[in-house]
Write an enzyme that holds these catalytic residues in place. Structure first.
Site, PDB file in Angstrom:
ATOM      1  N   LYS A  46       0.677  -1.182   0.055  1.00  0.00           N
ATOM      2  CA  LYS A  46      -0.074  -0.082  -0.125  1.00  0.00           C
ATOM      3  C   LYS A  46       0.779   1.301   0.245  1.00  0.00           C
ATOM      4  CE  LYS A  46      -3.890  -2.725   2.088  1.00  0.00           C
ATOM      5  NZ  LYS A  46      -4.346  -3.056   3.448  1.00  0.00           N
ATOM      6  N   GLN A  70      -4.167  -1.788   9.736  1.00  0.00           N
ATOM      7  CA  GLN A  70      -4.144  -3.238   9.072  1.00  0.00           C
ATOM      8  C   GLN A  70      -4.525  -4.405  10.019  1.00  0.00           C
ATOM      9  OE1 GLN A  70      -2.911  -3.708   5.888  1.00  0.00           O
ATOM     10  NE2 GLN A  70      -3.750  -5.940   6.178  1.00  0.00           N
ATOM     11  N   ASP A 119     -10.691   2.537   4.386  1.00  0.00           N
ATOM     12  CA  ASP A 119     -10.932   1.493   4.202  1.00  0.00           C
ATOM     13  C   ASP A 119     -12.326   0.878   4.200  1.00  0.00           C
ATOM     14  OD1 ASP A 119      -8.730  -0.499   3.739  1.00  0.00           O
ATOM     15  OD2 ASP A 119      -8.290  -0.661   5.890  1.00  0.00           O
TER      16      ASP A 119
END
Ligand code: NAD
Length: 293
Positions: A52, A96, A119
């Site tokens: 990412k 994460q 997200d």
């Protein structure tokens, strides 16, 4: 059978994003900035976060990678999230997953400011998605919709079977596939670990989205001829022919299913690359929305 090629589609979308970032900055907008939090050193999480951050560089975004020890407390982690919420430089925040067992992922996700929830996991983002309002869509389902759109696959009236009911893939996928739009407008069946006779459902599916986390679980006898297969699974299996001793496979038995179907995503180089696109598009959107405030 046509491969739904994540390299091709993500390459195309990334070029669009790069250009959009340039135009945005040329018009006085600030450089989009993604902050990623990595707790502990789970190798798969390291790889995902690393990719990412690398994509941020490639697309002209700024990025911050915050590495925190596995023994951090939930309160300390939430404190770090709050610092990023209050940092004007940062447009998008991702934590994460998975987190260590002593930390509630819900508590941490709830702490992310909804304006920076790139997200798309925050209850406000998920609620807006459910109601069909503009929002940050969860990155993987968003990426899958972008893939279907790219190939102009009209899913109207199809029977879509989603296998898996997680908040980040299976459940949002059922919502997006059933909404009035294209892609979407499908009749959706959600299957999960307690579904009886899974094959009875999958065999009537025009499109199967497999988000299970079990290597090669969807076999040829479960698939109708001509079906569209979206394989979300990422599973590491032993492979003595590889230098590393292992390789990645999906939730679908690709070799035997591919000859049967009309379209299929490979693993790797399929949905995983589209997830990054979803995340990057959300981050650019976050920067633009914040820029307008
Ligand atoms: P999860 O473990 O949260 O959910 C798995 C789901 O599968 C559950 O809802 C469960 O009910 C269902 N399930 C388990 N066993 C089943 C069975 N025998 N029959 C039917 N359903 C069953 O996982 P997740 O986070 O949704 O991820 C699923 C897979 O997708 C994993 O392999 C994960 O690594 C992968 N993933 C890939 C991406 C990507 O970008 N490609 C993104 C997220 C997750």
């Amino acid at each position: 059978m046509q491969l739904l090629d994540g390299v091709l589609v993500s390459g195309h979308i990334k070029e669009q994003i790069k250009q959009e970032v340039k135009d945005w900055q040329a018009g006085g907008g600030k450089q989009p900035h993604l902050a990623a939090i990595l707790v502990g050193n789970n190798p798969a999480s390291e790889a995902y976060v690393g990719s990412k951050v690398k994509h941020c560089e490639e697309l002209g975004f700024g990025s911050t990678l915050l590495r925190l020890p596995a023994n951090i407390t939930e309160a300390q982690l939430i404190d770090e999230v709050n610092k990023l919420n209050n940092n004007d430089e940062v447009d998008g925040i991702l934590v994460q997953l998975p987190l260590p067992n002593h930390i509630s992922p819900d508590a941490v996700i709830n702490a992310i400011h909804p304006d920076k929830d790139v997200d798309g996991f925050h209850p406000i983002s998920q609620g807006r998605m459910l109601l069909g309002q503009p929002t940050f869509l969860p990155a993987t389902p968003y990426g899958i919709m972008l893939m279907l759109e790219y190939y102009k696959i009209d899913t109207t009236g199809m029977h879509c079977v989603v296998i898996g009911r997680s908040n980040i893939v299976g459940t949002p996928m059922t919502i997006l596939m059933s909404r009035a739009g294209n892609p979407g407008n499908a009749t959706v069946t959600m299957c999960h670990s307690k579904t009886k006779n899974l094959k009875d459902f999958t065999r009537s599916a025009d499109i199967i989205v497999a988000a299970i986390g079990r290597p090669r679980y969807v076999t040829a006898d479960m698939v109708k001829e001509g079906a569209i297969i979206i394989d979300v699974g990422i599973n590491r299996v032993d492979d003595a022919t590889k230098k590393s001793g292992s390789r990645l496979v999906g939730d679908v038995d690709f070799d035997n299913v591919a000859p049967l179907c009309s379209y299929i995503t490979p693993v790797p180089k399929g949905v995983g690359l589209m997830t990054i696109c979803g995340l990057m598009k959300n981050t650019l959107l976050a920067a633009k929305l914040r820029g307008k405030k």
